[in-house]
Write a protein that holds these residues in place. Sequence first.
Motif, mmCIF file in Angstrom:
data_model
loop_
_atom_site.group_PDB
_atom_site.id
_atom_site.type_symbol
_atom_site.label_atom_id
_atom_site.label_comp_id
_atom_site.label_asym_id
_atom_site.label_seq_id
_atom_site.Cartn_x
_atom_site.Cartn_y
_atom_site.Cartn_z
ATOM 1 N N VAL A 174 52.920 85.955 -22.455
ATOM 2 C CA VAL A 174 51.903 86.463 -23.376
ATOM 3 C C VAL A 174 50.789 87.062 -22.534
ATOM 4 C CG1 VAL A 174 50.211 85.866 -25.149
ATOM 5 C CG2 VAL A 174 52.437 84.705 -25.102
ATOM 6 N N VAL A 175 50.496 88.337 -22.730
ATOM 7 C CA VAL A 175 49.497 89.038 -21.922
ATOM 8 C C VAL A 175 48.389 89.575 -22.828
ATOM 9 C CG1 VAL A 175 49.069 90.902 -20.277
ATOM 10 C CG2 VAL A 175 51.276 89.723 -20.273
ATOM 11 N N TYR A 176 47.185 89.135 -22.558
ATOM 12 C CA TYR A 176 46.015 89.629 -23.293
ATOM 13 C C TYR A 176 45.638 91.008 -22.765
ATOM 14 C CZ TYR A 176 40.957 90.178 -24.069
ATOM 15 O OH TYR A 176 39.713 90.671 -24.360
ATOM 16 N N VAL A 177 45.473 91.968 -23.657
ATOM 17 C CA VAL A 177 45.085 93.326 -23.278
ATOM 18 C C VAL A 177 43.555 93.365 -23.187
ATOM 19 C CG1 VAL A 177 45.209 95.776 -23.842
ATOM 20 C CG2 VAL A 177 47.116 94.263 -24.438
ATOM 21 N N ASP A 178 43.066 93.218 -21.991
ATOM 22 C CA ASP A 178 41.620 93.149 -21.745
ATOM 23 C C ASP A 178 41.031 94.556 -21.749
ATOM 24 O OD1 ASP A 178 39.061 92.652 -20.892
ATOM 25 O OD2 ASP A 178 39.634 91.447 -19.150
ATOM 26 N N PRO A 179 40.104 94.848 -22.682
ATOM 27 C CA PRO A 179 39.554 96.212 -22.775
ATOM 28 C C PRO A 179 38.412 96.491 -21.803
ATOM 29 C CG PRO A 179 38.628 94.848 -24.514
ATOM 30 C CD PRO A 179 39.595 93.967 -23.752
ATOM 31 N N THR A 180 37.986 95.491 -21.046
ATOM 32 C CA THR A 180 36.833 95.689 -20.167
ATOM 33 C C THR A 180 37.202 96.544 -18.960
ATOM 34 O OG1 THR A 180 37.309 93.640 -18.955
ATOM 35 C CG2 THR A 180 35.849 93.488 -20.867
ATOM 36 N N PRO A 181 36.220 97.255 -18.374
ATOM 37 C CA PRO A 181 36.487 98.072 -17.182
ATOM 38 C C PRO A 181 37.003 97.208 -16.024
ATOM 39 C CG PRO A 181 34.355 98.631 -18.152
ATOM 40 C CD PRO A 181 34.815 97.391 -18.847
ATOM 41 N N ASN A 182 37.908 97.779 -15.236
ATOM 42 C CA ASN A 182 38.484 97.093 -14.074
ATOM 43 C C ASN A 182 39.117 95.749 -14.435
ATOM 44 O OD1 ASN A 182 37.615 99.146 -12.260
ATOM 45 N ND2 ASN A 182 35.571 98.225 -12.216
ATOM 46 N N SER A 183 39.683 95.677 -15.635
ATOM 47 C CA SER A 183 40.288 94.419 -16.082
ATOM 48 C C SER A 183 41.441 93.984 -15.182
ATOM 49 C CB SER A 183 40.780 94.556 -17.523
ATOM 50 O OG SER A 183 41.763 95.576 -17.622
ATOM 51 N N HIS A 184 42.048 94.954 -14.480
ATOM 52 C CA HIS A 184 43.185 94.609 -13.621
ATOM 53 C C HIS A 184 42.775 93.685 -12.476
ATOM 54 C CE1 HIS A 184 41.297 98.064 -11.623
ATOM 55 N NE2 HIS A 184 41.820 97.618 -10.487
ATOM 56 N N LEU A 185 41.487 93.670 -12.144
ATOM 57 C CA LEU A 185 41.032 92.802 -11.063
ATOM 58 C C LEU A 185 41.139 91.326 -11.444
ATOM 59 C CD1 LEU A 185 37.867 94.805 -9.907
ATOM 60 C CD2 LEU A 185 40.174 94.820 -8.902
ATOM 61 N N ASN A 186 41.122 91.042 -12.737
ATOM 62 C CA ASN A 186 41.239 89.667 -13.219
ATOM 63 C C ASN A 186 42.513 89.475 -14.031
ATOM 64 O OD1 ASN A 186 38.709 88.651 -12.187
ATOM 65 N ND2 ASN A 186 37.682 89.857 -13.772
ATOM 66 N N ALA A 187 43.514 90.281 -13.745
ATOM 67 C CA ALA A 187 44.735 90.255 -14.555
ATOM 68 C C ALA A 187 45.399 88.880 -14.544
ATOM 69 C CB ALA A 187 45.717 91.320 -14.063
ATOM 70 N N TYR A 188 45.266 88.144 -13.453
ATOM 71 C CA TYR A 188 45.919 86.838 -13.357
ATOM 72 C C TYR A 188 45.382 85.853 -14.388
ATOM 73 C CZ TYR A 188 41.706 84.989 -11.103
ATOM 74 O OH TYR A 188 40.413 84.590 -10.845
ATOM 75 N N ARG A 189 44.181 86.115 -14.918
ATOM 76 C CA ARG A 189 43.597 85.234 -15.923
ATOM 77 C C ARG A 189 44.064 85.582 -17.330
ATOM 78 N NH1 ARG A 189 38.600 85.483 -17.088
ATOM 79 N NH2 ARG A 189 38.338 83.259 -17.502
ATOM 80 N N ASN A 190 44.671 86.746 -17.501
ATOM 81 C CA ASN A 190 44.921 87.270 -18.840
ATOM 82 C C ASN A 190 46.353 87.084 -19.327
ATOM 83 O OD1 ASN A 190 42.265 88.137 -19.075
ATOM 84 N ND2 ASN A 190 42.705 90.137 -18.168
#
Length: 252
Positions: A174-190
């Motif tokens: 299950v992957v949360y689609v984080d809309p915040t800028p540079n969300s890939h930097l915290n992808a492990y949390r999502n």
Amino acid sequence: MKHIYLLLIGPHLSQSCELSLPCCADGGSPSSTKAPQVSGVRVKLEMHALWQQFDQLGTEMIVTKAGRRMFPTFQVQISGMDPTAEYVLLMDFIPVDDKRYRYAFHSSSWLVAGRADVVAPSRMHFHPDSPACGAQWMKQTVSFDTLKLTNNLLDDNGHMILNSMHRYLPRFHVVYVDPTPNSHLNAYRNFCSFSFSETLFMAVTAYQNHRITQLKIASNPFAKGFRTTDSQDRTGVPSPIVGGAVWTVPPL
């Protein structure tokens, strides 16, 4: 979605989580490392009793060059999502060990036949409704009925590539689609990941255990044409498999 794919095949998911507990990158508490949109997610495996019946016999799943659907189908009920957040759902399959197997008919058991073949290319199967909001995912059973398994290393249809006579465990992400800028930097949390020990299976090109064949025919609603009304079947005595029935069981 590329960073999601790279993350999921990386070391963060090197170990699966049994039953409905989210997988944590650092092995700690899910709530301490995961974003709130995924920390409370829980997953329940549908048709649990049927999966257990197959697991007790040693589940086998057919792989073909053209691709074959799974039966039982991987289906789950999800709770604990943020109803307004968007999520992507996907699956992959991981080898359980580094061994290749063969079936010993005289003892009706699987034996180690040597070291595993070269690992097939890693792939993810995205649920076709992804992305969707949590409310949509939670309101009904999520079914991966379009997923197909293949042993064709050159497959270009997006099917999941597996080696025959090797053991695999399905994983659900299950992957949360984080809309915040540079969300890939915290992808492990999502993301959070789930696996169920009773869904472990052996990939085969033809069913080896005749009891697996019989259970698939008996429990598959699309296999009515392969059932028999023989009196032996009604008494629970297995009837012999003839006429290449192992090849003619329908895809599901």
